[in-house]
Scaffold this active site. Structure first.
Site, mmCIF file in Angstrom:
data_model
loop_
_atom_site.group_PDB
_atom_site.id
_atom_site.type_symbol
_atom_site.label_atom_id
_atom_site.label_comp_id
_atom_site.label_asym_id
_atom_site.label_seq_id
_atom_site.Cartn_x
_atom_site.Cartn_y
_atom_site.Cartn_z
ATOM 1 N N LYS A 292 0.876 -1.177 0.000
ATOM 2 C CA LYS A 292 0.000 0.000 0.000
ATOM 3 C C LYS A 292 0.911 1.225 0.000
ATOM 4 C CE LYS A 292 -1.882 3.046 1.992
ATOM 5 N NZ LYS A 292 -1.645 4.448 1.594
ATOM 6 N N GLU B 57 9.905 1.864 10.658
ATOM 7 C CA GLU B 57 10.927 2.893 10.417
ATOM 8 C C GLU B 57 10.202 4.229 10.477
ATOM 9 O OE1 GLU B 57 13.633 0.082 7.501
ATOM 10 O OE2 GLU B 57 13.175 2.110 6.880
ATOM 11 N N CYS C 18 14.075 11.003 6.513
ATOM 12 C CA CYS C 18 14.007 10.606 7.923
ATOM 13 C C CYS C 18 15.360 10.756 8.613
ATOM 14 C CB CYS C 18 13.510 9.179 8.044
ATOM 15 S SG CYS C 18 14.504 8.027 7.092
ATOM 16 N N GLU D 75 9.548 17.107 14.374
ATOM 17 C CA GLU D 75 10.065 16.775 13.042
ATOM 18 C C GLU D 75 9.369 17.668 12.015
ATOM 19 O OE1 GLU D 75 8.903 13.047 11.139
ATOM 20 O OE2 GLU D 75 10.975 12.726 10.514
HETATM 21 P P1 NAD Z 1 2.504 8.718 7.252
HETATM 22 O O1 NAD Z 1 2.690 7.971 8.523
HETATM 23 O O2 NAD Z 1 1.518 9.817 7.218
HETATM 24 O O3 NAD Z 1 2.080 7.737 6.073
HETATM 25 C C1 NAD Z 1 2.859 6.605 5.723
HETATM 26 C C2 NAD Z 1 1.970 5.545 5.120
HETATM 27 O O4 NAD Z 1 1.065 5.085 6.126
HETATM 28 C C3 NAD Z 1 1.100 6.026 3.962
HETATM 29 O O5 NAD Z 1 1.068 5.010 2.975
HETATM 30 C C4 NAD Z 1 -0.255 6.196 4.609
HETATM 31 O O6 NAD Z 1 -1.321 6.049 3.709
HETATM 32 C C5 NAD Z 1 -0.256 5.067 5.622
HETATM 33 N N1 NAD Z 1 -1.186 5.215 6.738
HETATM 34 C C6 NAD Z 1 -1.643 6.349 7.311
HETATM 35 N N2 NAD Z 1 -2.498 6.069 8.311
HETATM 36 C C7 NAD Z 1 -2.583 4.719 8.384
HETATM 37 C C8 NAD Z 1 -3.303 3.819 9.214
HETATM 38 N N3 NAD Z 1 -4.119 4.242 10.173
HETATM 39 N N4 NAD Z 1 -3.132 2.505 9.019
HETATM 40 C C9 NAD Z 1 -2.309 2.033 8.056
HETATM 41 N N5 NAD Z 1 -1.622 2.841 7.228
HETATM 42 C C10 NAD Z 1 -1.751 4.173 7.390
HETATM 43 O O7 NAD Z 1 3.952 9.218 6.835
HETATM 44 P P2 NAD Z 1 4.335 10.169 5.617
HETATM 45 O O8 NAD Z 1 3.917 11.558 5.967
HETATM 46 O O9 NAD Z 1 3.888 9.542 4.349
HETATM 47 O O10 NAD Z 1 5.928 10.058 5.623
HETATM 48 C C11 NAD Z 1 6.776 10.888 6.343
HETATM 49 C C12 NAD Z 1 7.229 10.226 7.630
HETATM 50 O O11 NAD Z 1 7.921 9.015 7.348
HETATM 51 C C13 NAD Z 1 8.221 11.073 8.427
HETATM 52 O O12 NAD Z 1 7.882 11.025 9.788
HETATM 53 C C14 NAD Z 1 9.554 10.367 8.192
HETATM 54 O O13 NAD Z 1 10.535 10.579 9.174
HETATM 55 C C15 NAD Z 1 9.128 8.951 8.120
HETATM 56 N N6 NAD Z 1 10.133 8.143 7.439
HETATM 57 C C16 NAD Z 1 10.939 7.318 8.180
HETATM 58 C C17 NAD Z 1 11.941 6.574 7.567
HETATM 59 C C18 NAD Z 1 12.854 5.692 8.372
HETATM 60 O O14 NAD Z 1 13.556 4.893 7.771
HETATM 61 N N7 NAD Z 1 12.890 5.795 9.694
HETATM 62 C C19 NAD Z 1 12.120 6.665 6.189
HETATM 63 C C20 NAD Z 1 11.296 7.514 5.458
HETATM 64 C C21 NAD Z 1 10.302 8.241 6.099
#
Ligand code: NAD
Length: 490
Positions: A188, A263, A297, A394
């Site tokens: 997804k 992550e 991240c 962040e």
């Molecule tokens: P997000 O958590 O908003 O969304 C990530 C994914 O989760 C999307 O596909 C979204 O549709 C899905 N999602 C949202 N709510 C959900 C739920 N209730 N159940 C299941 N899936 C759900 O994150 P984002 O804004 O897309 O990405 C940015 C974030 O990702 C930042 O916090 C960044 O630090 C983090 N990130 C971490 C790493 C790492 O390796 N630690 C790498 C890249 C990004």
């Protein structure tokens, strides 16, 4: 630039016509309900195309397809899996330009970084392809009465949920080890950046991946994402995204006892001591926050700089930050493109006012660029302390918060006084201090006198609110596989 824009149109033409479809059991399909959502470009807010808006029904169909495909994929000779994964890598290399162009337009990331990200995706597949034949290797642990042996088996169909920052590379990073381990996948992708996940999936099937081994369901997090984390046939969830979404997923998956791998977010310190090579430290600090739009991240979003050198270091920083080129993501000269989406743009620019209210100084940037799209000027806050929101939260944009420190103890206290613990970057030429400091720094990954350089056999992941579990090397297999012990009486 004009050439690149024309080329982009040729790559996008088919998506403009059909939209981004799901892929379930080897078939391209719209959402069962017929619903769609729109993906737009942050360059000019224009519509890219419609996207299938999958929900629980589509997730159920995809999970069933992944379950059906699992035994044959699990039992396929690992050398065959290896061949297919290498072919996927070849396919990525062959379509690297298309991937990079579409990703730039969908996410706003600059081409100079996205062309490398596509190739890194291929490297992820090659690395795990080569590891596939050894994935099940175990140990012999003889006791006086038993010959005990261990082996590992793939856990089953898994769900992979990815974010919008470098979505292509991150999808390969999660899916390649799952396939190498013998798991089947329901992916997804993030709703803000769905285009390249579809291209990746097509490359995989063209490379000979059997139908149903990898299924793609687009949709919103609270609909398709939630349904995936709750599905009883899905044995584990590999998730990359925000820390608070990780908490939600843990709750949602509790009923079906999901194994989770997270992550999550970061607010990573780069600590510069006065004995460091300051030219290199400056280059690295700039690269780690102002590349990839700061939507990264592992970005070094908190600069901790020793007060003896702070004034000069910050002055040089301001000069460099003011010269970073913001522009169209497909312009090869561009260093910073537009932020992913209007919602995120509002969040990031909202911190300019928060910084002022908290009493920090906006030493560079602090405003949008132009009136169209999601462009912001790279920004530096100085005069900050670690209690401020700009030091604790962040921001996930090209925004750096500089905090001064006096002693090593103070630097450590500030560095650790944060909910996150993903990465840390330490600049000093005192080896003993580097050892002492890295030992006490609360982070999953630390680089000394270096920016973040990924080496795939090493563990990748965070502590505290930055994650659970590790990827990379054999650590990925520990998540996607189950240990099994068998004792033979002797
Ligand atoms: P997000 O958590 O908003 O969304 C990530 C994914 O989760 C999307 O596909 C979204 O549709 C899905 N999602 C949202 N709510 C959900 C739920 N209730 N159940 C299941 N899936 C759900 O994150 P984002 O804004 O897309 O990405 C940015 C974030 O990702 C930042 O916090 C960044 O630090 C983090 N990130 C971490 C790493 C790492 O390796 N630690 C790498 C890249 C990004």
């Amino acid at each position: 630039l004009q050439n690149n824009i024309e080329k982009l149109e040729t790559y996008l033409a088919r998506f403009r016509e059909t939209g981004v479809l799901n892929q379930i059991g080897g078939k391209a399909c719209p959402a069962a309900s017929g619903a769609t959502f729109e993906t737009t470009s942050p360059v000019d807010d224009s519509l890219i195309c419609k996207v299938a808006r999958g929900d629980a029904a589509d997730i159920d169909a995809a999970a069933r397809a992944a379950k059906e495909a699992f035994p044959a994929w699990r039992d396929l000779a690992a050398t065959e899996r290896k061949k297919i994964l290498h072919k996927i890598a070849d396919g990525i290399v062959a379509r690297a330009e298309e991937i990079a162009f579409c990703e730039c337009w969908d996410t706003g990331q600059a081409l100079r970084f996205m062309s490398k990200a596509a190739l890194r995706g291929a490297e992820n597949f090659r690395f795990f392809a080569d590891k596939a034949p050894g994935a099940r290797d175990g140990q012999a642990l003889p006791s006086p009465t038993l010959m005990n042996v261990t082996t590992r088996l793939p856990i089953g169909p898994v769900g992979v949920i990815t974010p919008w920052n470098t979505p292509f590379m991150l999808s390969t990073w999660k899916i390649a080890p799952a396939l190498a381990a013998g798991c089947t996948v329901v992916h997804k992708p993030a709703e803000f950046s769905p285009v390249t996940a579809r291209i990746l999936m097509e490359i995989a099937e063209e490379a000979g991946l059997p139908k149903g081994v990898w299924n793609l369901v687009n949709g919103l997090g609270e609909e398709a994402g939630k349904a995936l984390t709750e599905h009883p046939d899905i044995k584990a969830i590999a998730f990359v995204g925000e820390s608070r979404t990780g908490s939600m997923i843990m709750r949602q998956g509790a009923e079906t006892l999901k194994r989770v791998h997270f992550e999550l977010g970061g607010k990573n310190p780069v600590i510069v001591f006065d004995d460091a090579d300051l030219d290199r430290a400056l280059d690295a600090a700039i690269f780690m926050i102002y590349s990839l739009n700061g939507e990264r991240c592992t970005s070094s979003s908190r600069l901790l700089v020793q007060d003896t050198i702070a004034e000069e270091f910050e002055a040089r920083l301001i000069d460099r930050v003011n010269n970073i080129k913001v522009g169209h993501p497909l312009d090869p000269k561009t260093e910073i493109g537009p932020l992913i989406h209007k919602t995120h743009f509002d969040k990031v620019t909202g911190y300019f006012e928060i910084a002022r209210q908290d009493g920090a100084t906006i030493a560079a940037g602090g405003s949008r660029v132009g009136t169209e799209g999601c462009f912001v000027r790279p920004t530096l806050f100085t005069g900050a302390n670690n209690a401020m929101k700009i030091a604790q939260e962040e921001i996930f944009g090209p925004v750096l918060t500089s905090i001064r420190f006096g002693s090593e103890e103070e630097a450590l206290r500030i560095a650790n006084d944060i909910p996150y613990g993903l990465t840390g970057y330490v600049w000093t030429n005192d080896l003993t201090r580097a050892l002492r400091f890295t030992n006490a720094l609360e982070a999953g990954m630390i680089w000394v006198n270096s920016e973040n350089v990924r080496h795939l056999p090493t563990p990748f992941g965070g502590v505290k609110a930055s994650g659970i579990g590790r990827d990379g090397g054999d650590w990925s297999f520990e998540f996607y596989m189950e240990q099994k012990h068998i004792g033979f009486a002797t």
